[in-house]
Design a protein around this motif. Sequence first.
Motif, short mmCIF file in Angstrom:
data_model
loop_
_atom_site.label_atom_id
_atom_site.label_comp_id
_atom_site.label_asym_id
_atom_site.label_seq_id
_atom_site.Cartn_x
_atom_site.Cartn_y
_atom_site.Cartn_z
N ALA A 6 0.85 -1.20 0.00
CA ALA A 6 0.00 0.00 0.00
C ALA A 6 0.88 1.24 0.00
O ALA A 6 1.71 1.43 0.91
N PHE A 7 0.74 2.05 -1.03
CA PHE A 7 1.52 3.28 -1.13
C PHE A 7 1.01 4.31 -0.15
O PHE A 7 -0.20 4.51 0.02
N GLN A 8 1.95 4.98 0.52
CA GLN A 8 1.61 6.08 1.41
C GLN A 8 2.29 7.33 0.92
O GLN A 8 3.51 7.37 0.75
N GLU A 9 1.46 8.35 0.68
CA GLU A 9 2.00 9.62 0.18
C GLU A 9 2.95 10.21 1.19
O GLU A 9 2.68 10.24 2.38
N LYS A 10 4.11 10.67 0.71
CA LYS A 10 5.09 11.29 1.59
C LYS A 10 5.02 12.79 1.44
O LYS A 10 4.61 13.32 0.40
N HIS B 35 10.67 -3.18 1.14
CA HIS B 35 10.01 -2.01 1.75
C HIS B 35 10.97 -0.82 1.85
O HIS B 35 10.56 0.34 1.78
N GLN C 248 9.85 2.67 0.13
CA GLN C 248 9.71 3.90 0.90
C GLN C 248 10.34 5.10 0.19
O GLN C 248 10.01 6.24 0.48
#
Length: 504
Positions: free
Chosen positions: A103-107, A316, A320
């Motif tokens: 699951a991509f998490q916006e940085k 991961h 990231q």
Amino acid sequence: MTPVTRRIEGVVAEALLINADDDVATLLGDAAVGESIRVGDVELVAGEAVTKGHKVAIHAIAKGAPVRKYGAPIGVATAAIAAGEHVHSSNLHSGLSGTLDYAFQEKADAGAAATVDGGSFLGYRRPDGRVGTRNEIWILPTVGCVARTAERIAARAGAAAGDRIDGVHAFTHPHGCSQLGADLAGTRSILAALACHPNAGGVLIVGLGCEENQVDELLGEIPEWRRASIRTVTAQFAEDELADGCAKVAELVDLIEAKREPVGLDALVLGVKCGGSDGLSGLTANPLVGRMSDRVTQAGGAAILTEIPEIFGAEHLLMQRAANADVFERVGGLVNRFKQYFIDAGEPISENPSPGNVAGGITTLEEKSLGAVQKGGHATVVDVIDYGGQVTMKGLTLLEAPGNDAVSSTALAAAGATVILFTTGRGTPLGFPVPTMKIASNSGLAQRKPGWIDFDAGSVLEQGFASAEEALLDRIRAIASGEETKAEKNGEREIAIWKRGVTL
């Protein structure tokens, strides 16, 4: 990392704790049964003889508990482990399973990174704007049947060329016929990519005539702009293929004579690779190479990381750093696709490390991967390319290829790497089409194999990373400017192609 900086009376072995959350430390020297081991402020007693590069538990670990190194799990304890006990294949097993959902998490947008001057080297500017670190003629056979013919042409034409260019080299392989579909396409794509390399001022393609990998079809995958510096010979149609090939190499020599000129580090494409790793590779050589990846990308250059099976369990860390959601998805897709490749073949995805890795102190694939990905430094992952693809972006690119040294290093060269940094704890003489620097993880290897090793990264245990970083960067600039690597001096220049299909 928490290095041991002093010895105390009665302590005969030292160990290094990489992350404060780790359950194990890595020995920097051999320990006998009952001998003391110092880990920071903790003193342990070796429960059994443990070799340099191997791991000891710094506290008791319960059966079934995850075991952490590099701040991440490297497997699951298969038995209760006491403090000071050797942690290895008898009590630790991989925790890897099948494909995963990511699951991509916006940085938060940190803004564009500032470009840092990395100095310069002397390279060859090509008409398309790329820069080579060598000015050579490469001879590529379409099929294994003319491999020896290609070598004979290279020997004769190279002697005739003398020092007008940096060399004439034949890169042979056993493929190009009895292949079908994607398997044949893979052979053709890797040869086409090699034919476009900036270190090859000119290329002679040698065909047989009746092979599946026809010369015209191979040429069809090479851009039009490149074909002016390519010549071909088809042995079945030539009256004297040796004389014909040598004459065409002589044409290319006249065409590609050039002089080196100063260029910035932004013109360098760095391929990073590890092979014959040991328990110190992830502590010395790989993080040192990671600093080189950072220095080159910060200067506006490119770095390429591959060996996808040796990312399993550490993907991961790369995800990231993905430049955006698309790159994130492509990294995850590549890792899952490679896992499925093993599963479809009925093989476990964790059937790695090799016997040499295990003897050197690496126990599980997660441990190997967490050490291996450090070669990519902290650079942003900007692109993911298929096997046979070529790098087009500045920053860190992830390349599809297996862990096999020869196959993955060939893929790095084909992708456009103009220097390869190859870390090793066990040693290997193997070299590839582009200058390949062998970087030892331990000083013992560097001292034992001076004819193989270009740089001793074991020095960081005594001197720290700062001085080693500057020294290695100086060596990279020198080699990019024409100084020969040990592999080049030894005549070690080979390719290997990833064969994935049936043989007719």
